[in-house]
Design a protein around this motif. Structure first.
Motif, PDB file in Angstrom:
ATOM      1  N   VAL A  29       0.709  -1.447   0.181  1.00 57.36           N
ATOM      2  CA  VAL A  29       0.027  -0.033  -0.014  1.00 57.36           C
ATOM      3  C   VAL A  29       0.878   1.143  -0.091  1.00 57.36           C
ATOM      4  O   VAL A  29       1.893   1.431   0.846  1.00 57.36           O
ATOM      5  CB  VAL A  29      -0.981   0.213   1.172  1.00 57.36           C
ATOM      6  N   GLY A  30       0.765   2.176  -1.144  1.00 61.11           N
ATOM      7  CA  GLY A  30       1.778   3.420  -1.257  1.00 61.11           C
ATOM      8  C   GLY A  30       0.770   4.501  -0.941  1.00 61.11           C
ATOM      9  O   GLY A  30      -0.410   4.549  -1.345  1.00 61.11           O
ATOM     10  N   HIS A  31       1.311   5.590  -0.409  1.00 61.55           N
ATOM     11  CA  HIS A  31       0.394   6.920  -0.371  1.00 61.55           C
ATOM     12  C   HIS A  31       0.750   7.818  -1.125  1.00 61.55           C
ATOM     13  O   HIS A  31       0.034   8.723  -1.744  1.00 61.55           O
ATOM     14  CB  HIS A  31       0.676   7.498   1.121  1.00 61.55           C
ATOM     15  N   GLY A  32       1.913   7.653  -2.087  1.00 59.24           N
ATOM     16  CA  GLY A  32       1.969   8.591  -3.184  1.00 59.24           C
ATOM     17  C   GLY A  32       2.605  10.159  -2.817  1.00 59.24           C
ATOM     18  O   GLY A  32       3.612  10.448  -3.302  1.00 59.24           O
ATOM     19  N   ASP A  33       1.794  10.704  -1.971  1.00 55.81           N
ATOM     20  CA  ASP A  33       2.083  12.213  -1.863  1.00 55.81           C
ATOM     21  C   ASP A  33       2.837  12.315  -0.300  1.00 55.81           C
ATOM     22  O   ASP A  33       2.919  13.233   0.341  1.00 55.81           O
ATOM     23  CB  ASP A  33       0.844  12.842  -1.984  1.00 55.81           C
ATOM     24  N   ASP A  34       3.102  11.175   0.151  1.00 58.63           N
ATOM     25  CA  ASP A  34       3.863  11.394   1.427  1.00 58.63           C
ATOM     26  C   ASP A  34       5.085  10.466   1.978  1.00 58.63           C
ATOM     27  O   ASP A  34       4.857   9.551   2.525  1.00 58.63           O
ATOM     28  CB  ASP A  34       2.749  11.033   2.683  1.00 58.63           C
ATOM     29  N   ILE A  35       6.153  10.705   0.930  1.00 55.39           N
ATOM     30  CA  ILE A  35       7.188   9.816   0.893  1.00 55.39           C
ATOM     31  C   ILE A  35       8.132  10.366   1.783  1.00 55.39           C
ATOM     32  O   ILE A  35       8.656  11.679   1.610  1.00 55.39           O
ATOM     33  CB  ILE A  35       7.466   9.472  -0.615  1.00 55.39           C
ATOM     34  N   ARG A  36       8.806   9.569   2.585  1.00 52.19           N
ATOM     35  CA  ARG A  36       9.779   9.882   3.444  1.00 52.19           C
ATOM     36  C   ARG A  36      11.350   9.701   2.898  1.00 52.19           C
ATOM     37  O   ARG A  36      11.475   8.936   2.082  1.00 52.19           O
ATOM     38  CB  ARG A  36       9.885   9.156   4.809  1.00 52.19           C
ATOM     39  N   PRO A  37      12.403  10.719   2.765  1.00 52.81           N
ATOM     40  CA  PRO A  37      13.586  10.562   2.145  1.00 52.81           C
ATOM     41  C   PRO A  37      14.158   9.301   3.053  1.00 52.81           C
ATOM     42  O   PRO A  37      14.016   9.307   4.437  1.00 52.81           O
ATOM     43  CB  PRO A  37      14.315  11.844   2.347  1.00 52.81           C
ATOM     44  N   VAL A  38      14.975   8.623   2.280  1.00 50.23           N
ATOM     45  CA  VAL A  38      15.804   7.249   2.795  1.00 50.23           C
ATOM     46  C   VAL A  38      17.084   7.351   2.171  1.00 50.23           C
ATOM     47  O   VAL A  38      17.027   7.447   0.807  1.00 50.23           O
ATOM     48  CB  VAL A  38      14.691   6.024   2.746  1.00 50.23           C
ATOM     49  N   ASP A  39      18.113   7.425   2.905  1.00 46.98           N
ATOM     50  CA  ASP A  39      19.351   7.246   2.270  1.00 46.98           C
ATOM     51  C   ASP A  39      19.799   5.601   2.159  1.00 46.98           C
ATOM     52  O   ASP A  39      19.454   4.717   2.756  1.00 46.98           O
ATOM     53  CB  ASP A  39      20.620   7.558   3.277  1.00 46.98           C
ATOM     54  N   ILE A  40      20.335   5.315   1.004  1.00 53.78           N
ATOM     55  CA  ILE A  40      20.812   4.059   0.449  1.00 53.78           C
ATOM     56  C   ILE A  40      21.939   4.010  -0.078  1.00 53.78           C
ATOM     57  O   ILE A  40      22.760   4.788  -0.578  1.00 53.78           O
ATOM     58  CB  ILE A  40      19.311   3.122  -0.323  1.00 53.78           C
ATOM     59  N   ARG A  41      22.586   2.685   0.087  1.00 51.85           N
ATOM     60  CA  ARG A  41      23.961   2.460  -0.480  1.00 51.85           C
ATOM     61  C   ARG A  41      23.953   1.085  -1.047  1.00 51.85           C
ATOM     62  O   ARG A  41      23.407   0.018  -0.432  1.00 51.85           O
ATOM     63  CB  ARG A  41      24.835   2.364   0.746  1.00 51.85           C
ATOM     64  N   THR A  42      24.291   0.775  -2.383  1.00 53.00           N
ATOM     65  CA  THR A  42      24.070  -0.567  -3.237  1.00 53.00           C
ATOM     66  C   THR A  42      25.272  -1.299  -2.477  1.00 53.00           C
ATOM     67  O   THR A  42      26.396  -0.802  -2.434  1.00 53.00           O
ATOM     68  CB  THR A  42      24.108  -0.334  -4.690  1.00 53.00           C
ATOM     69  N   GLU A  43      24.844  -2.612  -2.561  1.00 48.58           N
ATOM     70  CA  GLU A  43      25.929  -3.582  -1.991  1.00 48.58           C
ATOM     71  C   GLU A  43      25.712  -4.726  -2.483  1.00 48.58           C
ATOM     72  O   GLU A  43      24.436  -5.183  -2.886  1.00 48.58           O
ATOM     73  CB  GLU A  43      25.566  -3.870  -0.312  1.00 48.58           C
TER      74      GLU A  43
END
Ligand SMILES: CC(=O)N[C@H]1[C@@H](OP(=O)(O)OP(=O)(O)OC[C@H]2O[C@@H](n3ccc(=O)[nH]c3=O)[C@H](O)[C@@H]2O)O[C@H](CO)[C@@H](O)[C@@H]1O
Ligand SMILES: C=C(OP(=O)(O)O)C(=O)O
Length: 431
Positions: A295-309
């Motif tokens: 379930v996605g809300h579309g307009d309320d996305i929080r920023p998240v840092d990622i690093r590929t591994e």
């Protein structure tokens, strides 16, 4: 040349069947070169890469029939394909074929192990990086092979009694080199121990298939894989595991466009780190009996840092899609690509939607914007192109994505799967 046209703004609702994994199907198909008996693969996706590999295997002497029929089947999910290679008729894999798909280089392992010689064109680089094959060469040398590079071809020769089991530590994790060495070592004399091996689910899937063929393999899914060589392998029947990258891609599409979708025939355990990042971004994710509910809300996305591994870290094959999602986050996120040196080709295309992304070395800084606007964009590689589709679904107005052949390498019936969830997306021909 075909294009994909999207009119964005619809939320996604319904269910999407997840196909068999491209990145498992390819090495599994190549494993058919290791036996004179029939290897039957179920749940094989209908993709351009699979079709091309069928041609390449055909050149080596593999007889292929799809669901018992010899002609190519163009419809239906989850094909069953029979591969039978009584003898390897050609030990050369030509430049013409290998240059089109990197994974075809992996035939070097089984052809060398079974025939004692193999001549395979260097695959070369691609849009995402230089992609050398030094680890394959070092690994096969460790098994006793003599290797020369002649006019763009890797020419490998096994000792007269065949490849010899050895202890080999990969200086860097490589999925393809792990697949290739595991296949070669299965028919070597004695025991091979591979350290710092890739732990991807596709490596485990290949090991399970090889074990069903009679190989003696332990430790697949960990960094140390032990293979006791056997003199011959038999046929087997094996089901290709679900595509975790396709799973993650549709999950990110729902997170970004908003909606409520069940991804069928897949498993959260295949992509824990990507789902963790999605949850942190605010997406609701639950396991169902046969899949994953998003379930996605579309307009309320929080920023998240990622690093590929390497696995079990965040997969590089979902980096572009996650960046697409972050372009609409409420704040700034950082995305670090550690696997491929040039896997940011989607940045300039995402900017056409109005995304705010700056690049510094291997880090992209993404500042979320309130709205994306549809635009004509161009696909540059497989996963980059699907990130543009996701952005198009969430953007206001019309998007056209060019160079659709990139998408066809790895996404089975993309338009159909999204249309059944309410997306306005179609393939158009330039005429
Ligand atoms: C068909 C398939 O399964 N493709 C996947 C596979 O590609 P592939 O198997 O080609 O990727 P690798 O794991 O080998 O590559 C990882 C890194 O190692 C480097 N390297 C690799 C081999 C070598 O001999 N020398 C060397 O330096 C590569 O350039 C890259 O920087 O794993 C990648 C990493 O998860 C995925 O993005 C690809 O989708
Ligand atoms: C990079 C990919 O594939 P390949 O290794 O075949 O280029 C991919 O599947 O994202």
């Amino acid at each position: 040349m075909d294009k994909i046209r999207i009119v964005g703004g619809n939320t996604l609702k319904g269910s999407i069947p997840i196909s068999g994994a491209k990145n498992a199907a390819l090495p599994l198909m190549i494993a058919s070169l290791l036996t004179s008996e029939t290897l039957t693969l179920e749940n094989v996706p209908h993709l351009a890469d699979v079709e091309l590999l069928m041609r390449i295997l055909g050149n080596h002497g593999v007889d292929i029939s799809v669901n018992g029929r010899r002609e190519r089947q163009t419809d239906g999910y989850a094909r069953t394909i029979h591969f039978n290679c009584p003898t390897i008729t050609d030990t050369t894999a030509s430049y013409e074929l290998v240059r089109k798909m990197r994974a075809s280089f992996w035939v070097i392992g089984p052809v060398l192990a079974r025939e004692g010689v193999a001549r395979v064109s260097l695959p070369g680089g691609c849009a995402i990086g230089t992609r050398p094959v030094d680890l394959f060469i070092d690994g096969l040398k460790a098994l006793g092979a003599q290797i020369e590079i002649e006019q763009g071809y890797v020419e490998a020769k096994a000792p007269s009694g065949g490849l010899i089991g050895a202890h080999y530590t990969f200086p860097k994790v490589s999925v393809g080199a792990t697949h290739t060495l595991m296949m070669a070592a299965s028919l070597a004399n004695g025991t091979t121990v591979m350290e710092n091996a890739a732990r991807e689910p596709e490596v485990v899937d290949l090991a399970n298939c090889l074990k069903a063929m009679g190989a003696k393999i332990e430790g697949a899914g960990t960094g140390t894989i032990t293979i006791e060589g056997v003199t011959s392998l038999s046929g087997a029947r094996h089901t290709v595991l679900p595509d975790r990258i396709e799973t993650g891609t549709y999950a990110m599409a729902v997170a970004m466009a908003g909606g409520d979708v069940t991804l069928e025939n897949t498993d959260t355990a295949l992509l824990s780190s990507a789902l963790e990042a999605l949850r942190a971004a605010g997406t609701e994710i639950t396991s169902t009996a046969s899949g994953i509910h998003i379930v996605g809300h579309g307009d309320d996305i929080r920023p998240v840092d990622i690093r590929t591994e390497p696995y079990p870290g965040f997969p590089t094959d979902l980096q572009a899609q996650f960046m697409g999602l972050m372009t609409r986050a409420r704040g700034t996120s950082h995305i670090v690509e550690t696997i491929f040196e040039n896997r940011f080709m989607h940045v300039q295309e995402l900017a056409r939607f109005g995304a705010d992304i700056s690049l510094s070395g291997q880090t992209a800084t993404v500042t979320g914007v309130n709205e994306l606007h549809g635009a004509p964009v161009m696909a540059t590689d497989l996963r980059a192109s699907v990130s543009l589709v996701i952005a198009g679904l969430a953007a206001k107005g019309e998007t056209t994505v060019g160079r659709v052949y990139h998408l066809d390498r790895g996404f089975e019936r993309l338009e159909e799967k999204l249309t059944r969830c309410g997306a306005e997306i179609e393939r158009i021909s330039d005429g």
